[in-house]
Scaffold this motif. Structure first.
Motif, PDB file in Angstrom:
ATOM      1  N   LYS A  10       0.832  -1.220   0.000  1.00  0.00           N
ATOM      2  CA  LYS A  10       0.000   0.000   0.000  1.00  0.00           C
ATOM      3  C   LYS A  10       0.862   1.265   0.000  1.00  0.00           C
ATOM      4  O   LYS A  10       0.510   2.274  -0.588  1.00  0.00           O
ATOM      5  N   ARG A  11       1.997   1.212   0.679  1.00  0.00           N
ATOM      6  CA  ARG A  11       2.837   2.417   0.792  1.00  0.00           C
ATOM      7  C   ARG A  11       3.368   2.864  -0.554  1.00  0.00           C
ATOM      8  O   ARG A  11       3.772   2.076  -1.372  1.00  0.00           O
ATOM      9  N   ARG A  12       3.321   4.154  -0.780  1.00  0.00           N
ATOM     10  CA  ARG A  12       4.009   4.727  -1.940  1.00  0.00           C
ATOM     11  C   ARG A  12       4.381   6.158  -1.614  1.00  0.00           C
ATOM     12  O   ARG A  12       3.857   6.721  -0.645  1.00  0.00           O
ATOM     13  N   ILE A  14       4.199   9.891  -1.470  1.00  0.00           N
ATOM     14  CA  ILE A  14       3.129  10.878  -1.648  1.00  0.00           C
ATOM     15  C   ILE A  14       3.769  12.257  -1.809  1.00  0.00           C
ATOM     16  O   ILE A  14       4.558  12.690  -0.958  1.00  0.00           O
ATOM     17  N   ARG A  15       3.399  12.932  -2.884  1.00  0.00           N
ATOM     18  CA  ARG A  15       3.974  14.263  -3.139  1.00  0.00           C
ATOM     19  C   ARG A  15       2.908  15.340  -3.252  1.00  0.00           C
ATOM     20  O   ARG A  15       3.144  16.410  -3.796  1.00  0.00           O
ATOM     21  N   SER A  16       1.719  15.035  -2.715  1.00  0.00           N
ATOM     22  CA  SER A  16       0.634  16.009  -2.718  1.00  0.00           C
ATOM     23  C   SER A  16      -0.159  15.822  -1.416  1.00  0.00           C
ATOM     24  O   SER A  16      -0.633  14.717  -1.127  1.00  0.00           O
ATOM     25  N   ILE A  68      18.075  19.843 -10.194  1.00  0.00           N
ATOM     26  CA  ILE A  68      17.780  18.492 -10.695  1.00  0.00           C
ATOM     27  C   ILE A  68      16.533  17.895 -10.042  1.00  0.00           C
ATOM     28  O   ILE A  68      15.664  17.347 -10.693  1.00  0.00           O
ATOM     29  N   VAL A  69      16.473  17.995  -8.698  1.00  0.00           N
ATOM     30  CA  VAL A  69      15.297  17.479  -7.964  1.00  0.00           C
ATOM     31  C   VAL A  69      14.758  18.635  -7.118  1.00  0.00           C
ATOM     32  O   VAL A  69      15.244  18.874  -6.015  1.00  0.00           O
ATOM     33  N   PRO A  70      13.782  19.390  -7.613  1.00  0.00           N
ATOM     34  CA  PRO A  70      13.365  20.611  -6.911  1.00  0.00           C
ATOM     35  C   PRO A  70      12.733  20.376  -5.529  1.00  0.00           C
ATOM     36  O   PRO A  70      12.888  21.195  -4.634  1.00  0.00           O
ATOM     37  N   THR A 126       3.773   9.708   3.066  1.00  0.00           N
ATOM     38  CA  THR A 126       5.173  10.086   3.320  1.00  0.00           C
ATOM     39  C   THR A 126       5.931  10.095   2.000  1.00  0.00           C
ATOM     40  O   THR A 126       5.508   9.456   1.031  1.00  0.00           O
ATOM     41  N   CYS A 127       7.042  10.796   2.002  1.00  0.00           N
ATOM     42  CA  CYS A 127       7.988  10.649   0.892  1.00  0.00           C
ATOM     43  C   CYS A 127       9.400  10.846   1.441  1.00  0.00           C
ATOM     44  O   CYS A 127       9.668  11.821   2.158  1.00  0.00           O
ATOM     45  N   TRP A 128      10.253   9.897   1.137  1.00  0.00           N
ATOM     46  CA  TRP A 128      11.663  10.049   1.512  1.00  0.00           C
ATOM     47  C   TRP A 128      12.256  11.192   0.701  1.00  0.00           C
ATOM     48  O   TRP A 128      11.952  11.340  -0.487  1.00  0.00           O
ATOM     49  N   ILE A 129      13.129  11.962   1.339  1.00  0.00           N
ATOM     50  CA  ILE A 129      13.853  13.011   0.610  1.00  0.00           C
ATOM     51  C   ILE A 129      15.340  12.839   0.884  1.00  0.00           C
ATOM     52  O   ILE A 129      15.782  12.863   2.041  1.00  0.00           O
ATOM     53  N   GLY A 130      16.072  12.630  -0.199  1.00  0.00           N
ATOM     54  CA  GLY A 130      17.513  12.462  -0.054  1.00  0.00           C
ATOM     55  C   GLY A 130      18.288  13.544  -0.792  1.00  0.00           C
ATOM     56  O   GLY A 130      19.517  13.531  -0.789  1.00  0.00           O
ATOM     57  N   TRP A 131      17.543  14.461  -1.417  1.00  0.00           N
ATOM     58  CA  TRP A 131      18.196  15.500  -2.223  1.00  0.00           C
ATOM     59  C   TRP A 131      18.069  16.834  -1.482  1.00  0.00           C
ATOM     60  O   TRP A 131      17.050  17.510  -1.584  1.00  0.00           O
ATOM     61  N   PHE A 132      19.086  17.154  -0.692  1.00  0.00           N
ATOM     62  CA  PHE A 132      19.036  18.394   0.112  1.00  0.00           C
ATOM     63  C   PHE A 132      20.461  18.840   0.402  1.00  0.00           C
ATOM     64  O   PHE A 132      21.427  18.097   0.200  1.00  0.00           O
TER      65      PHE A 132
HETATM   66  C1  LIG Z   1      16.984   7.348  -0.041  1.00  0.00           C
HETATM   67  C2  LIG Z   1      15.840   7.915  -0.840  1.00  0.00           C
HETATM   68  C3  LIG Z   1      15.895   9.227  -1.272  1.00  0.00           C
HETATM   69  C4  LIG Z   1      14.822   9.786  -1.987  1.00  0.00           C
HETATM   70  N1  LIG Z   1      14.873  11.111  -2.324  1.00  0.00           N
HETATM   71  C5  LIG Z   1      13.799  11.670  -2.941  1.00  0.00           C
HETATM   72  C6  LIG Z   1      13.785  13.068  -3.199  1.00  0.00           C
HETATM   73  O1  LIG Z   1      14.714  13.817  -2.877  1.00  0.00           O
HETATM   74  N2  LIG Z   1      12.687  13.578  -3.803  1.00  0.00           N
HETATM   75  C7  LIG Z   1      11.606  12.805  -4.160  1.00  0.00           C
HETATM   76  O2  LIG Z   1      10.644  13.346  -4.696  1.00  0.00           O
HETATM   77  N3  LIG Z   1      11.587  11.455  -3.909  1.00  0.00           N
HETATM   78  C8  LIG Z   1      12.653  10.890  -3.306  1.00  0.00           C
HETATM   79  N4  LIG Z   1      12.641   9.540  -2.996  1.00  0.00           N
HETATM   80  C9  LIG Z   1      11.458   8.711  -3.347  1.00  0.00           C
HETATM   81  C10 LIG Z   1      11.716   7.758  -4.524  1.00  0.00           C
HETATM   82  O3  LIG Z   1      11.726   8.487  -5.722  1.00  0.00           O
HETATM   83  C11 LIG Z   1      10.607   6.692  -4.537  1.00  0.00           C
HETATM   84  O4  LIG Z   1      10.675   5.941  -3.349  1.00  0.00           O
HETATM   85  C12 LIG Z   1      10.724   5.745  -5.731  1.00  0.00           C
HETATM   86  O5  LIG Z   1      10.496   6.444  -6.937  1.00  0.00           O
HETATM   87  C13 LIG Z   1       9.707   4.589  -5.652  1.00  0.00           C
HETATM   88  O6  LIG Z   1       8.383   5.083  -5.558  1.00  0.00           O
HETATM   89  P1  LIG Z   1       7.444   4.712  -4.323  1.00  0.00           P
HETATM   90  O7  LIG Z   1       8.101   5.234  -3.077  1.00  0.00           O
HETATM   91  O8  LIG Z   1       6.132   5.413  -4.586  1.00  0.00           O
HETATM   92  O9  LIG Z   1       7.292   3.239  -4.270  1.00  0.00           O
HETATM   93  C14 LIG Z   1      13.701   8.979  -2.308  1.00  0.00           C
HETATM   94  C15 LIG Z   1      13.655   7.648  -1.863  1.00  0.00           C
HETATM   95  C16 LIG Z   1      14.700   7.123  -1.127  1.00  0.00           C
HETATM   96  C17 LIG Z   1      14.598   5.708  -0.622  1.00  0.00           C
END
Ligand SMILES: Cc1cc2nc3c(=O)[nH]c(=O)nc-3n(C[C@H](O)[C@H](O)[C@H](O)COP(=O)(O)O)c2cc1C
Length: 178
Positions: A10-12, A14-16, A68-70, A126-132
């Motif tokens: 179910k998890r994916r 979310i950017r909105s 690159i990743v806003p 949730t959404c992981w963010i690694g670009w900062f």
């Molecule tokens: C370590 C890590 C860093 C990520 N950094 C970003 C980010 O900076 N911006 C973003 O929009 N998504 C980021 N993501 C999300 C991934 O793009 C996303 O998990 C992947 O496309 C798979 O999609 P899902 O999470 O919906 O299954 C990151 C995910 C991980 C695990």
């Protein structure tokens, strides 16, 4: 099918997000899940910094994204959780150096995913963010010397849920050997 695998599916990302605030007890339950994560030598040296309000806006504007990743979507999320880790510990400095394995990245990755899965169970997005910009984050949060930021997680109620992402199959990603 077991409940755990259903939750994982179910998890994916979310950017909105809706503007509705996330109750503190729900954030704390996600941290509770994170705190049970395993860590190398049981150091538990992470810290989950919950950023909301004006500081969150500054965090997004001054430290997230780039050309690159806003990552501007993070402005919409009511909460951003910054995952920081104490790098003053022997396991992280020496252990990592001797074995060439970044234990602090593994530790914070596992804990962060516990957080994310608990959030999914609560119907939070949730959404992981690694670009900062690490330096900017440390400055904004006033992190002490020796502390590192490894990742961030946006958190809030989803405004929309994207369709399933294509995944590699089990055979694509595994090898069974004996
Ligand atoms: C370590 C890590 C860093 C990520 N950094 C970003 C980010 O900076 N911006 C973003 O929009 N998504 C980021 N993501 C999300 C991934 O793009 C996303 O998990 C992947 O496309 C798979 O999609 P899902 O999470 O919906 O299954 C990151 C995910 C991980 C695990």
């Amino acid at each position: 099918m077991g409940e755990f695998i259903e939750l994982v599916r179910k998890r994916r990302s979310i950017r909105s997000y809706r503007s509705e605030p996330v109750p503190r007890e729900k954030i704390e339950l996600c941290i509770e899940a994170a705190r049970f994560a395993p860590t190398a030598c049981n150091t538990q040296s992470w810290r989950f910094i919950v950023v909301e309000g004006e500081l969150k806006v500054r965090l997004v504007k001054e430290a997230l994204g780039g050309v690159i990743v806003p990552n501007r979507f993070a402005l919409q999320a009511p909460v951003i959780v910054v995952i920081a880790v104490d790098m003053n510990l022997v396991t992280h400095r020496l252990g990592g150096g001797l074995k060439g394995i970044d234990y602090h990245m593994i530790d914070t990755g596992i804990a962060g995913e516990h957080f994310v899965l608990q959030a999914a169970e609560l119907d939070l997005g949730t959404c992981w963010i690694g670009w900062f910009n690490k330096k900017a984050v440390k400055r904004l949060l006033g992190l002490s010397r020796g502390w590192e930021v490894t990742a961030m997680i946006t958190l809030g109620y989803p405004a929309s849920v994207p369709p399933d992402k294509k995944r590699k199959s089990v055979s694509d990603v595994s090898d069974f050997k004996r």
